[in-house]
Design an enzyme around this catalytic site. Structure first.
Site, PDB file in Angstrom:
ATOM      1  N   ASP A  26     -10.811  -4.931   4.306  1.00 50.98           N
ATOM      2  CA  ASP A  26     -11.668  -5.563   3.295  1.00 50.98           C
ATOM      3  C   ASP A  26     -13.130  -5.293   3.644  1.00 50.98           C
ATOM      4  O   ASP A  26     -13.587  -5.684   4.720  1.00 50.98           O
ATOM      5  CB  ASP A  26     -11.378  -7.071   3.289  1.00 50.98           C
ATOM      6  N   ASN A  28     -15.838  -6.243   1.613  1.00 52.07           N
ATOM      7  CA  ASN A  28     -16.850  -7.129   1.003  1.00 52.07           C
ATOM      8  C   ASN A  28     -16.611  -8.617   1.245  1.00 52.07           C
ATOM      9  O   ASN A  28     -17.253  -9.462   0.615  1.00 52.07           O
ATOM     10  CB  ASN A  28     -16.968  -6.845  -0.508  1.00 52.07           C
ATOM     11  N   ASP A  30     -14.183 -10.644   0.493  1.00 52.86           N
ATOM     12  CA  ASP A  30     -13.482 -11.531  -0.466  1.00 52.86           C
ATOM     13  C   ASP A  30     -12.044 -11.804  -0.026  1.00 52.86           C
ATOM     14  O   ASP A  30     -11.277 -12.446  -0.743  1.00 52.86           O
ATOM     15  CB  ASP A  30     -13.531 -10.959  -1.892  1.00 52.86           C
ATOM     16  N   ASP A  34      -9.889  -3.254   0.024  1.00 48.33           N
ATOM     17  CA  ASP A  34     -10.472  -2.511  -1.100  1.00 48.33           C
ATOM     18  C   ASP A  34     -10.675  -1.038  -0.753  1.00 48.33           C
ATOM     19  O   ASP A  34     -10.420  -0.612   0.373  1.00 48.33           O
ATOM     20  CB  ASP A  34     -11.785  -3.179  -1.542  1.00 48.33           C
ATOM     21  N   ASP A 103       0.296   5.848  -6.818  1.00 52.52           N
ATOM     22  CA  ASP A 103       1.555   5.197  -7.147  1.00 52.52           C
ATOM     23  C   ASP A 103       1.666   5.210  -8.669  1.00 52.52           C
ATOM     24  O   ASP A 103       0.775   4.716  -9.363  1.00 52.52           O
ATOM     25  CB  ASP A 103       1.529   3.758  -6.624  1.00 52.52           C
ATOM     26  N   ASP A 204       7.340   4.794  -8.910  1.00 52.76           N
ATOM     27  CA  ASP A 204       7.981   3.487  -8.793  1.00 52.76           C
ATOM     28  C   ASP A 204       9.273   3.422  -9.608  1.00 52.76           C
ATOM     29  O   ASP A 204       9.255   3.750 -10.803  1.00 52.76           O
ATOM     30  CB  ASP A 204       6.980   2.442  -9.317  1.00 52.76           C
ATOM     31  N   GLU A 253      10.961   6.682  -6.093  1.00 49.53           N
ATOM     32  CA  GLU A 253      11.660   5.523  -5.541  1.00 49.53           C
ATOM     33  C   GLU A 253      12.890   5.269  -6.401  1.00 49.53           C
ATOM     34  O   GLU A 253      12.778   5.136  -7.623  1.00 49.53           O
ATOM     35  CB  GLU A 253      10.742   4.296  -5.568  1.00 49.53           C
ATOM     36  N   HIS A 328       6.000  -1.543   1.709  1.00 48.71           N
ATOM     37  CA  HIS A 328       5.504  -2.861   1.330  1.00 48.71           C
ATOM     38  C   HIS A 328       6.604  -3.779   0.807  1.00 48.71           C
ATOM     39  O   HIS A 328       6.330  -4.941   0.501  1.00 48.71           O
ATOM     40  CB  HIS A 328       4.407  -2.697   0.268  1.00 48.71           C
ATOM     41  N   ASP A 329       7.822  -3.254   0.660  1.00 47.98           N
ATOM     42  CA  ASP A 329       8.939  -4.080   0.175  1.00 47.98           C
ATOM     43  C   ASP A 329       9.925  -4.450   1.292  1.00 47.98           C
ATOM     44  O   ASP A 329      10.895  -5.166   1.040  1.00 47.98           O
ATOM     45  CB  ASP A 329       9.729  -3.325  -0.902  1.00 47.98           C
TER      46      ASP A 329
HETATM   47  C1  NOJ Z   1       9.183  -1.255  -6.583  1.00 49.62           C
HETATM   48  C2  NOJ Z   1       7.910  -1.567  -5.848  1.00 49.62           C
HETATM   49  O1  NOJ Z   1       7.917  -0.916  -4.619  1.00 49.62           O
HETATM   50  C3  NOJ Z   1       7.837  -3.070  -5.749  1.00 49.62           C
HETATM   51  O2  NOJ Z   1       6.829  -3.504  -4.874  1.00 49.62           O
HETATM   52  C4  NOJ Z   1       7.648  -3.607  -7.126  1.00 49.62           C
HETATM   53  O3  NOJ Z   1       7.685  -5.016  -7.083  1.00 49.62           O
HETATM   54  C5  NOJ Z   1       8.751  -3.122  -8.073  1.00 49.62           C
HETATM   55  N1  NOJ Z   1       9.057  -1.737  -7.923  1.00 49.62           N
HETATM   56  C6  NOJ Z   1       8.326  -3.321  -9.491  1.00 49.62           C
HETATM   57  O4  NOJ Z   1       7.280  -2.440  -9.816  1.00 49.62           O
END
Ligand code: NOJ
Length: 545
Positions: A26, A28, A30, A34, A103, A204, A253, A328-329
């Site tokens: 980050d 700035n 907040d 970013d 993405d 995605d 994905e 991130h999932d």
């Molecule tokens: C897969 C993404 O990696 C995930 O983070 C997202 O919530 C879902 N697709 C919906 O876009």
């Protein structure tokens, strides 16, 4: 790079790095990462040696699903910066010899996207058919399918008395890819991003864009929506209209993608994608037929080996693998299948990295993985921010699932495990922000941080650098064949890569115990410490000519 690859397959010799901008750095104060924060860390990434940066979405978005709900594909959300900053980030990335991947989230938009606002405005709107609308059946949802983030996939809209489809949250309506105008609008937007200088796309849930049109009831979460009848046609069309012969990198994905389907999606002569993200290995600790991703079963090393072997062999002569432990999932791998105790964290993070990076495919490093970041360790639900976790916790409470089961499951598997701020140093908030971070920093940041890892030659960071160098320097890592060694062994994950007269052997102890190596391994040791009895999470790599 000392491997010769063509303009159109350079990505076979590359290592990618995923940035989740909200949690990266980050600039700035907040509390939210970013673009300027990313720019300030480009030298760190270049030093790590990665070739490609993939940015999770930074487009304009109401942030219902942290940016995976886009309301303007051709602008940057002010949370992250501006279009000018994005252009300068692309240029600065290129200056350092790295590429930048966006993405692409086009299975759905935000419900605040002007396309959806217009679509929902009336039954006769010219964009009505850009989304998937259905009449109620007996006053109810058209089918009983459940959304990925709990509840029905159907949301009733009072204004026109119809339901719209949303496989994810109700603020993420699915686009209707059957409509050619939708497809050409998407291709136009992709071409616009290429004009801005981006080098490819991570797509995605891209295998959900073609849906079976009968929409009959069935139990399966993604059943009617995955790998639909026109998926190859759509991907080939996108390839023709946007991607072909431009030297880009593309990765789709794909939940529910088998190795047979991956051969079709990534086979070179089919002109679809370069590689896919499979979920199969990530689902090995999920109970088949249970209550989804939260129903846990113990993971075993032989099952993991069997799965990787299937994919390595399946894509050996046709198509290409992506390789990942984290994104991130997913929860942090060192906490999930490694050992994040102070005694074993560093060694197990190195062992897991070694297994992944020396297989055939393009490895993806997720921010913080290169310093062995762990799960967050939250013990109460109020710390969580992710809608998937929070929606499920609410649903589980209604179903009478005990709170302790929920806390355990989300602590192990929840997506916020991967979304805590990158731990840069031992100053307040791990050096991520001077403000209040949008999600709490794990307490271990004073020990586990990038500054400490860069300063320590024995750190996970330096090990990842060495792994990346091996891929850049040895053709056998990129192009060699793959053979699993001792497949039934409960603790060792070992394999051989061969190219011409060269054999690279990788032996890793995937356990907390010391383990005997069943046979002598030839060759010069190029990584780790060779021993007939490997210490917990010990490993070595040899090269024989
Ligand atoms: C897969 C993404 O990696 C995930 O983070 C997202 O919530 C879902 N697709 C919906 O876009």
């Amino acid at each position: 790079m000392s491997i010769t690859l063509g303009k159109n397959d350079w990505w076979k010799g590359a290592v990618a790095y995923q940035i989740y901008p909200r949690s990266f750095a980050d600039s700035n104060g907040d509390g939210i990462g970013d673009l300027a924060g990313i720019a300030s860390k480009l030298d760190y990434l270049a030093d790590l040696g990665v070739d490609v940066l993939w940015l999770s979405p930074v487009y304009k978005s109401p942030q219902d699903d942290n940016g995976y709900d886009i309301s303007d594909y051709e602008d940057i959300d002010p949370l992250f910066g501006s279009l000018d900053e994005m252009r300068s980030l692309i240029a600065e990335t290129h200056k350092r010899g790295m590429k930048l991947v966006m993405d692409l989230v086009v299975n759905h938009t935000s419900d605040e996207h002007p396309w959806f606002v217009e679509s929902r405005s009336s039954l006769t709107s010219p964009k009505r058919d850009w989304y998937i609308w259905r009449d109620p059946v007996d006053g109810h949802e058209p089918t009983g399918h459940q959304a990925a983030f709990s509840g029905s996939v159907w949301q009733f809209d009072e204004l026109t008395g119809q339901y719209f489809l949303h496989i994810f949250s109700k603020k993420q309506p699915d686009l209707n890819w059957e409509n050619p105008h939708v497809r050409s609008a998407v291709y136009k937007m992709m071409n616009w991003w290429l004009e801005q200088g981006v080098d490819g796309f991570r797509m995605d849930v891209i295998n959900l864009i073609s849906k079976r049109q009968d929409f009959t009831d069935g139990d399966d979460l993604f059943g009617p929506w995955m790998n639909g009848p026109r998926i190859h046609e759509f991907l080939q069309e996108m390839n023709r209209e946007v991607l072909r012969d431009k030297g880009l990198i593309t990765v789709g994905e794909m939940p529910g993608c088998t190795v047979e389907l991956a051969q079709e999606y990534t086979g070179e002569d089919r002109h679809e994608l370069n590689m896919v993200f499979t979920f199969e290995h990530m689902d090995l600790d999920t109970k088949p037929g249970g209550f989804g991703k939260w129903d846990l079963v113990p993971f075993t090393v032989p099952a993991l080996k069997e799965n990787f072997n299937k994919w390595q062999k399946g894509l050996e002569t046709v198509g290409w693998n992506s390789l990942y432990w984290n994104n991130h999932d997913q929860p942090r791998i060192v906490s999930r299948w490694g050992n994040d105790s102070p005694e074993h964290r560093v060694q197990s993070a190195k062992a897991l990295g070694t297994i992944l990076h020396l297989m055939r495919g393009t490895p993806y490093v997720y921010q913080g993985e290169e310093i062995g970041m762990t799960n967050h360790g939250y013990t109460t639900l109020d710390k969580y921010r992710d809608l998937e976790t929070l929606n499920w916790a609410a649903e589980a409470a209604q179903q009478g699932i005990p709170l302790s089961t929920v806390i355990h499951a989300v602590g192990y598997k929840g997506r916020d495990n991967a979304r805590t701020p990158v731990q840069w140093d031992d100053s307040a908030n791990a050096g991520f922000t001077t403000g209040t971070p949008w999600i709490d920093v794990p307490e271990n940041y004073r020990k586990i941080n990038a500054a400490a890892a860069v300063a320590d030659p024995d750190s996970v960071f330096h090990h990842y650098k060495a792994l990346i160098r091996l891929r850049h320097n040895f053709d056998v890592v990129v192009n060699g064949s793959f053979d699993m060694l001792w497949p039934g062994h409960e603790q060792l994950f070992a394999y051989e890569r061969r190219l011409g007269a060269q054999t690279m052997t990788v032996v890793v102890n995937f356990s907390n115990d010391s383990v005997d190596v069943p046979a002598d391994v030839n060759g010069e040791v190029i990584l780790g410490r060779k021993s007939a009895r490997l210490e917990p999470w010990g490993f070595f790599v040899t090269l024989a000519n």
